[in-house]
Design a protein around this motif. Structure first.
Motif, mmCIF file in Angstrom:
data_model
loop_
_atom_site.group_PDB
_atom_site.id
_atom_site.type_symbol
_atom_site.label_atom_id
_atom_site.label_comp_id
_atom_site.label_asym_id
_atom_site.label_seq_id
_atom_site.Cartn_x
_atom_site.Cartn_y
_atom_site.Cartn_z
ATOM 1 N N UNK A 106 0.901 -1.524 -0.099
ATOM 2 C CA UNK A 106 -0.308 -0.056 -0.088
ATOM 3 C C UNK A 106 0.530 1.299 -0.175
ATOM 4 N N UNK A 107 0.782 1.976 -0.940
ATOM 5 C CA UNK A 107 1.503 3.205 -1.098
ATOM 6 C C UNK A 107 0.664 4.650 -1.085
ATOM 7 N N UNK A 108 0.896 6.179 -0.476
ATOM 8 C CA UNK A 108 0.651 6.507 -0.320
ATOM 9 C C UNK A 108 1.567 8.010 -0.771
ATOM 10 N N UNK A 109 0.344 8.438 -1.308
ATOM 11 C CA UNK A 109 1.064 9.452 -2.210
ATOM 12 C C UNK A 109 0.285 10.650 -2.109
ATOM 13 N N UNK A 110 0.303 12.259 -1.679
ATOM 14 C CA UNK A 110 0.624 13.102 -0.801
ATOM 15 C C UNK A 110 -0.765 14.293 -2.456
ATOM 16 N N UNK A 111 -1.340 15.060 -2.377
ATOM 17 C CA UNK A 111 -1.321 15.512 -3.299
ATOM 18 C C UNK A 111 -0.069 16.367 -3.376
ATOM 19 N N UNK A 112 0.254 17.342 -5.151
ATOM 20 C CA UNK A 112 1.769 17.028 -5.988
ATOM 21 C C UNK A 112 0.716 19.267 -5.946
ATOM 22 N N UNK A 113 1.476 19.693 -4.564
ATOM 23 C CA UNK A 113 1.062 21.021 -4.692
ATOM 24 C C UNK A 113 2.044 21.859 -4.829
ATOM 25 N N UNK B 162 14.951 15.428 1.837
ATOM 26 C CA UNK B 162 14.507 15.508 3.515
ATOM 27 C C UNK B 162 12.839 15.518 2.960
ATOM 28 N N UNK B 163 12.503 16.434 2.046
ATOM 29 C CA UNK B 163 11.494 16.500 1.537
ATOM 30 C C UNK B 163 10.432 15.324 1.350
ATOM 31 N N UNK B 164 10.981 14.545 0.597
ATOM 32 C CA UNK B 164 10.587 12.821 0.375
ATOM 33 C C UNK B 164 10.535 12.114 1.391
ATOM 34 N N UNK B 165 11.128 12.208 2.824
ATOM 35 C CA UNK B 165 11.911 11.292 3.461
ATOM 36 C C UNK B 165 10.537 11.103 4.384
ATOM 37 N N UNK B 166 9.718 11.654 4.830
ATOM 38 C CA UNK B 166 8.179 11.804 5.984
ATOM 39 C C UNK B 166 7.475 10.818 4.963
ATOM 40 N N UNK C 139 14.248 6.882 -3.423
ATOM 41 C CA UNK C 139 13.063 5.620 -3.464
ATOM 42 C C UNK C 139 11.728 6.501 -4.016
ATOM 43 N N UNK C 140 11.630 7.740 -3.671
ATOM 44 C CA UNK C 140 10.431 7.971 -4.148
ATOM 45 C C UNK C 140 9.492 7.872 -2.910
ATOM 46 N N UNK C 141 8.558 7.314 -3.214
ATOM 47 C CA UNK C 141 7.161 6.254 -2.003
ATOM 48 C C UNK C 141 7.697 4.941 -2.206
ATOM 49 N N UNK C 142 8.451 4.504 -2.653
ATOM 50 C CA UNK C 142 9.571 3.677 -1.627
ATOM 51 C C UNK C 142 8.935 2.013 -2.303
ATOM 52 N N UNK D 248 6.185 20.912 -7.511
ATOM 53 C CA UNK D 248 7.086 20.572 -8.486
ATOM 54 C C UNK D 248 8.068 19.528 -7.435
ATOM 55 N N UNK D 249 7.502 18.296 -7.075
ATOM 56 C CA UNK D 249 7.893 17.363 -6.467
ATOM 57 C C UNK D 249 7.445 16.071 -6.518
ATOM 58 N N UNK D 250 8.372 15.456 -7.770
ATOM 59 C CA UNK D 250 8.351 14.076 -8.547
ATOM 60 C C UNK D 250 7.822 13.493 -7.899
ATOM 61 N N UNK D 251 9.149 12.929 -6.097
ATOM 62 C CA UNK D 251 9.618 12.291 -5.616
ATOM 63 C C UNK D 251 7.963 12.076 -4.868
ATOM 64 N N UNK D 252 6.816 12.731 -4.815
ATOM 65 C CA UNK D 252 6.024 11.996 -3.915
ATOM 66 C C UNK D 252 4.797 11.335 -3.963
#
Length: 370
Positions: free
Chosen positions: A140-147, A209-213, A186-189, A149-153
């Motif tokens: 199960x992979x969570x993808x935040x809303x793309x608010x 850092x912005x992708x890690x959470x 790793x992006x979304x992992x 230009x962060x393609x790793x989300x």
């Protein structure tokens, strides 16, 4: 008019089949219709499922609620955007509950955004089926809303394809020892989580850092499933421009962030396997990625690097540069191939376009020259 899913799965619904504002339909009829119109990102496999974050009526705090349909509903798109826009602009004077009104407006807005491309959609979670040597493993992979230009989300086709290909990879023989794997970018992992389960390995998933959470969130979501396959996973911050330093995110044992480095006395052993997917987006990325591989890849002759990248014309120079840089650090390619997958976006001249698109990807396996 109360909306419900049609009994005939081949039936096509039209805008005029839905509750019309001039009839002053009930709030429940409108909410049933908006649930029926839920349009998740196109599944990349028929077995994939999606979730989205929705706000229940009368509450201000968002929660995750899985949207299900009783049948496969097909809707004629003609006039649908106008219908949703009318719902958003209506004051619903005949409905007394203000919280329910807000729910109708929000759900209509969500249905409209879902039809405006992935970048306009709210946060979603979806399940990916990954083959292991024994059975299919659901992640199960969570993808935040793309608010931004962060393609790793978001999860890209190359990541999904690589995750599904892992079980075919011939890895170094380590006897009874646990295999250590490093994932870069790793992006979304998805890839790293899959590797932990497929190989029963200890995987360190790294990104900026912005992708890690969000990366850490996905690892925690799948931790029980990973451990049921005798694997483990941790996340860390690793900036390719400073590849010698890697920072755990967070150190759950000590309750604090801890760093380790390839230059420290108590450094971890180099990794015998490194994975990377869809991580070349600028001219400097090949050099940065390869220098990071050079820092963290074991010196053993059987060490492996496995990558998968989309074959986008705009990034052909980056792919060529990547091959040259890999050869420059003494690695040679032992296997390669091409395959097709799907993304939520298509591509035109290197730029993302709205709607599902087929993507051609190139995968390769590298090892040290002997």
């Amino acid at each position: 008019m109360e909306a419900s899913a049609p009994e005939d799965e081949t039936e096509i619904l039209h805008v005029f089949d839905f509750p019309q504002i001039y009839t002053k339909p009930s709030a429940q009829a409108l909410l049933n219709t908006l649930t029926l119109l839920t349009s998740a990102p196109p599944s990349w496999e028929c077995s994939d499922s999606e979730q989205r974050l929705e706000k229940p009526a009368g509450r201000s705090k968002r929660r995750s609620r899985k949207v299900t349909k009783t049948a496969a509903v097909r809707v004629n798109p003609e006039g649908l955007a106008r219908y949703l826009t009318q719902l958003i602009g209506c004051d619903f004077r005949w409905i007394d509950n203000d919280a329910v009104k807000e729910e109708i407006w929000e759900q209509a807005s969500l249905r409209l955004s879902e039809r405006s491309g992935r970048s306009a959609m709210p946060a979603i979670s979806r399940s990916f089926g990954i083959p292991t040597p024994s059975a299919l493993f659901d992640i199960v992979i969570h993808e935040p809303a793309l608010t931004a230009d962060n393609l790793g989300l978001k999860t890209w086709a190359a990541s999904y394809l690589l995750a599904k290909r892992l079980h075919t990879l011939h890895l170094p023989q380590l006897g009874s020892a646990t295999l250590d794997i490093l994932e870069l970018g790793a992006g979304t992992g998805l890839v790293g989580i899959a590797a932990a389960a497929v190989f029963g390995a200890s995987v360190l998933l790294t990104d900026l850092p912005e992708i890690a959470p969000n990366l850490s969130r996905n690892v925690e979501t799948n931790r029980e499933a990973i451990e049921s396959h005798n694997g483990s996973a941790r996340t860390a911050v690793l900036d390719w421009s400073n590849p010698h330093v890697c920072q755990f995110y967070p150190d759950v044992e000590q309750g604090e962030v801890k760093s380790f480095s390839t230059k420290q006395a108590k450094q971890p052993d180099p990794f015998p396997v490194i994975l990377a997917a869809d991580s070349l987006y600028s001219p400097e990325h090949p050099r940065l990625l390869v220098q990071t591989i050079d820092c963290w890849l074991s010196l053993e002759s059987n060490a492996r690097v496995m990558v998968e990248f989309p074959l986008r014309e705009a990034y052909t120079p980056e792919l060529n540069n990547f091959r040259q840089c890999m050869a420059g650090i003494g690695l040679h390619m032992t296997e390669e191939g091409e395959e097709f997958g799907y993304d939520d976006w298509g591509w035109d001249g290197g730029e993302p376009t709205r709607g599902r698109g087929e993507v051609k990807c190139w995968w390769s396996v590298w090892r040290r020259k002997t």
